[in-house]
Design an enzyme around this catalytic site. Structure first.
Site, mmCIF file in Angstrom:
data_model
loop_
_atom_site.group_PDB
_atom_site.id
_atom_site.type_symbol
_atom_site.label_atom_id
_atom_site.label_comp_id
_atom_site.label_asym_id
_atom_site.label_seq_id
_atom_site.Cartn_x
_atom_site.Cartn_y
_atom_site.Cartn_z
ATOM 1 C CG ASP A 15 31.049 16.896 6.076
ATOM 2 O OD1 ASP A 15 30.734 15.799 5.568
ATOM 3 O OD2 ASP A 15 32.231 17.294 6.103
HETATM 4 C C1 BGC Z 1 33.512 14.513 4.321
HETATM 5 C C2 BGC Z 1 32.762 15.100 3.148
HETATM 6 C C3 BGC Z 1 32.112 13.991 2.373
HETATM 7 C C4 BGC Z 1 31.204 13.200 3.299
HETATM 8 C C5 BGC Z 1 30.485 12.062 2.625
HETATM 9 C C6 BGC Z 1 32.650 13.592 5.159
HETATM 10 O O1 BGC Z 1 33.402 12.923 6.101
HETATM 11 O O2 BGC Z 1 34.036 15.553 5.117
HETATM 12 O O3 BGC Z 1 33.617 15.840 2.329
HETATM 13 O O4 BGC Z 1 31.432 14.507 1.273
HETATM 14 O O5 BGC Z 1 31.976 12.668 4.359
HETATM 15 O O6 BGC Z 1 31.354 11.056 2.292
#
Ligand code: BGC
Length: 745
Positions: free
Chosen positions: A265
């Site tokens: 993530d």
């Molecule tokens: C989120 C993810 C997301 C990623 C990219 C993170 O803060 O938890 O679900 O895909 O950001 O935007």
């Protein structure tokens, strides 16, 4: 003569082309087996190239190998539409004109359709939008279990039940990947609240982990063959889940033999050695130690960039793990950017809008319908009053990474007005309450002015005044995508409705008996006035076609068939996470880590309310229709089933009303063997069937062998629970009139 010359020339060209084709390196030969291509490409890559492909080069992309003709790899959120482009190294909008997309309904709505065919259509349609936009991986879908109704991100997930989520995620992934766009199933795992998502260390029994929190991921890997999995921010067993030996090393890559990539993530990696050794393959979004937050173009300093290279060069890490990661990344390239088999891309196609509309219509849940007040009777009604901010507010902007920039979003009030135009029915509007008037996310601005400075009392007075004598009062309320509501990064602080909506509803219900409340939210909200209103619709966040979908359901052009994918408690204490005081947990290490122990174990959602003998406000699987169905004649194909066998149940479903409609046949099993502690019942299968008035159809559901097993903590494996079972069939977890018995040998 000319003809002969031409033929000779053509033959020579063909031979030359064959020779060239023969000289093609294996990795460029689209007909060669993927593993051969991977090995060939790997053997040609330098250390720097290998290090480069395993971490980001921009906010959403990672490099390919230009020297070898391997393109850069572009990811994007996910999961309800393709996120608009941001600048290379900033979160601000890139200002493109070709990134306005279709917003599909939120995944809770998809789950509420209980229709795996729609999940496939969702994935496929989204994949086609991604293809147009040049995205190679969509960061989704999310399948974290709805354990705690306050979780700010439940709207992006598929409910509380592992089987429902598993059955819906598989076709979504397959549909998406059929376009040559990788899925990235997230957030693996145990990311069940947002508030302290970077600090929470989950403590959970192995049994609950395997039976409740992992099955949807497992199905996505083993049946959906997802090419990507995203690790979550939180910790488990004191290790961050993006670099977790148990979940990534042991379970995902060991037990499940996953051959795709583990993507961090954004900012979820914390340590080079742990990330390298424990199974992270691609690092995104980090702001590594020693760098100030927001340091620009810090990609070389990522944990899996220069620091990794240095450890290899110093001999502290071998290249064994690196080669494994690169193999996975190359496999991803050959499945996506290097595949000749990719679908064409379409942005905002009619078919995508149709898909969004159908998913919305099948996912909206009719929770309550006293006196069969809905659908609106167009022959009798003269005046319809629409009330509430959510009737005029864009819901596709906000909520975090799933925020979109849509080509259009039909607002509920506009949809209703359009549908009633020409019928002679007057549509009136009153604001009723003022909530969030901002409407901006990462530079995408909902171009509407919602500012209204009147005090609450006069907003309510105006609505009450207009409600007198209206044939229907339709309130669009609930939550929105601002912080501490249905949004990433925080949880709700309570289950109550914001902005004084309870007073508004009570006041309207006092002057009009035909109040319909359309609740916009990703999860349950408290409704102390439930008995005072005539009808309640659960409206989710349904995206671009919202207004059209609501109008069609309210007017009966579409017959509701959605079923709740979670238990709707009266209050938080109706669910284990809150009744046992486990949330948000206990701080330690100088306020760095918060331990959250899932003390309720496998008793999540209806498993908990069943055990406690509690009646929720609305049960898991509940949802009404404008027609009626009767289920009869349950039969099973055997009374005794081998542990590795399966059992098929058949039931006759009849539409006994006078409208076409769809019903979800739900099959639960009670384990009466007494071998281990077992929930009162568990969903083991379901099937949605559409029937014309008077039509009957046999519905068949087959279950087993996993349906006969539990996770044995002593032996660390799935084990059959031999003995007696009751099979329960009906149309909601609290409406299961048909029963049959069988024994697992
Ligand atoms: C989120 C993810 C997301 C990623 C990219 C993170 O803060 O938890 O679900 O895909 O950001 O935007």
């Amino acid at each position: 003569m000319r003809k002969i010359q031409f033929l000779l020339l053509a033959t020579a060209v063909a031979m030359a082309m064959t020779a060239m084709a023969q000289q093609l390196p294996v990795y460029l030969d689209d007909n060669a087996p993927i593993e051969q291509r991977v090995e060939d490409a790997l053997s040609r890559m330098t250390l720097d190239e290998k290090i480069a492909v395993i971490h980001a080069q921009s906010k959403f992309s990672s490099p390919g190998v230009k020297r070898l003709g391997l393109p850069d790899f572009w990811t994007d959120d996910g999961p309800h539409g393709v996120r608009p482009d941001v600048l290379w190294d900033e979160w601000e909008q890139a200002g493109q004109t070709n990134d306005s997309c279709v917003a599909f309904p939120a995944l809770t709505c998809l789950a509420a359709s209980w229709n795996p065919d729609l999940a496939r259509l969702f994935g496929r349609s989204l994949g086609e939008e991604a293809r147009y936009r040049g995205k190679d991986m969509i960061l989704g879908p999310g399948v974290n279990i709805n354990r705690n109704p306050l979780n700010g991100r439940n709207f992006e997930y598929m409910g509380e039940d592992p089987l429902l989520a598993a059955r819906m995620v598989v076709p979504y992934v397959q549909g998406l990947q059929s376009t040559g766009t990788a899925a990235c199933v997230k957030h693996f795992c145990l990311n069940n609240d947002e508030e302290y998502r970077h600090q929470v260390n989950v403590i959970v029994s192995d049994r609950a982990l395997r039976e409740i929190y992992l099955p949807a991921f497992e199905a996505a890997v083993k049946e959906g063959h997802t090419w990507g999995i995203m690790g979550s921010y939180n910790l488990y067993k004191d290790q961050y889940c993006c670099q977790n030996q148990y979940t990534l090393g042991q379970i995902l890559k060991g037990d499940w033999q996953y051959d795709g990539v583990v993507v961090s993530d954004w900012g979820g990696a914390h340590d080079t050695e742990m990330a390298v050794k424990n199974g992270l393959d691609m690092e995104f979004g980090s702001w590594t130690d020693g760098l100030a937050w927001g340091a620009s173009n810090a990609y070389d300093a990522y944990y899996m960039a220069q620091p990794y290279k240095q450890l290899i060069q110093e001999g502290k890490l071998s290249t064994r793990e690196l080669d494994d990661k690169v193999r996975r990344v190359l496999r991803l390239f050959f499945r996506t950017t290097m595949s000749n088999n990719r679908a064409r891309g379409f942005l905002c196609s009619e078919a995508h809008y149709d898909a969004a509309l159908e998913i919305a219509q099948q996912g909206i849940v009719l929770l309550q319908n006293k006196r069969s007040i809905l659908p609106i009777d167009v022959d009798k009604a003269r005046r319809v009053l629409v009330v509430g901010e959510n009737a005029i507010k864009m819901m596709t902007v906000g909520g975090g990474s799933s925020s979109l920039k849509v080509q259009h979003e039909i607002l509920p009030l506009d949809g209703i007005k359009a549908r009633l135009a020409g019928t002679g029915i007057q549509v009136d509007y009153a604001r009723g309450y003022v909530g969030d008037t901002t409407g901006e996310y990462n530079g995408v601005v909902a171009k509407q002015s919602l500012v209204d400075n009147r005090p609450a009392a006069s907003l309510i007075a105006e609505a009450v005044d207009k409600a007198r004598g209206a044939d229907y009062v339709i309130i669009f309320g609930g939550l929105n995508k601002s912080d501490y509501q249905d949004a990433e990064g925080h949880d709700r602080r309570h289950m109550g409705m914001p902005y004084g909506q309870d007073e508004l509803v009570e006041a309207l219900a006092r002057v009009n008996k035909n109040v319909v409340f359309v609740n916009i939210s990703g999860d349950a909200v408290a409704m102390p006035w439930r008995d005072k209103v005539a009808a309640i619709l659960q409206g989710w966040f349904v995206g671009s076609e919202a207004g059209k979908a609501f109008a069609s359901i309210l007017l009966g052009d579409a017959n509701p068939s959605g079923k709740l994918p979670f238990t709707w408690p009266v209050s938080l204490d109706d669910l284990g996470a809150h009744a046992l005081g486990t949330y948000p947990g206990t701080w330690r290490d100088g306020h760095k880590i918060i331990d959250e122990e899932y003390k309720e174990g496998i008793y999540v959602g209806y498993r908990w309310t069943d055990k406690q003998g509690k009646r929720p406000m609305f049960a898991f699987g509940h949802g009404l229709s404008y027609t009626t169905f009767k289920l009869t004649n349950l039969r099973i194909d055997k009374q005794q089933v081998a542990p590795d066998g399966s059992i098929t149940a058949t039931v006759t479903v009849k539409n006994t009303g006078n409208r076409a409609g769809a019903e979800v046949v739900q099959l639960y099993v009670s384990d009466l063997s007494g071998n281990v502690d077992m929930p009162v019942k568990e969903l083991r299968g379901f099937s949605k069937v559409t029937l014309q008035p008077g039509q009957s159809q046999d519905v068949t559901i087959t279950i087993g062998p996993r349906a006969f097993q539990y996770w044995d903590e002593q032996q660390s494996r799935w084990t059959t629970s031999h003995g007696k079972r009751t099979l329960l069939v009906g149309t909601a977890s609290d409406n299961l009139p048909l029963k049959a018995s069988f024994t697992v040998l």
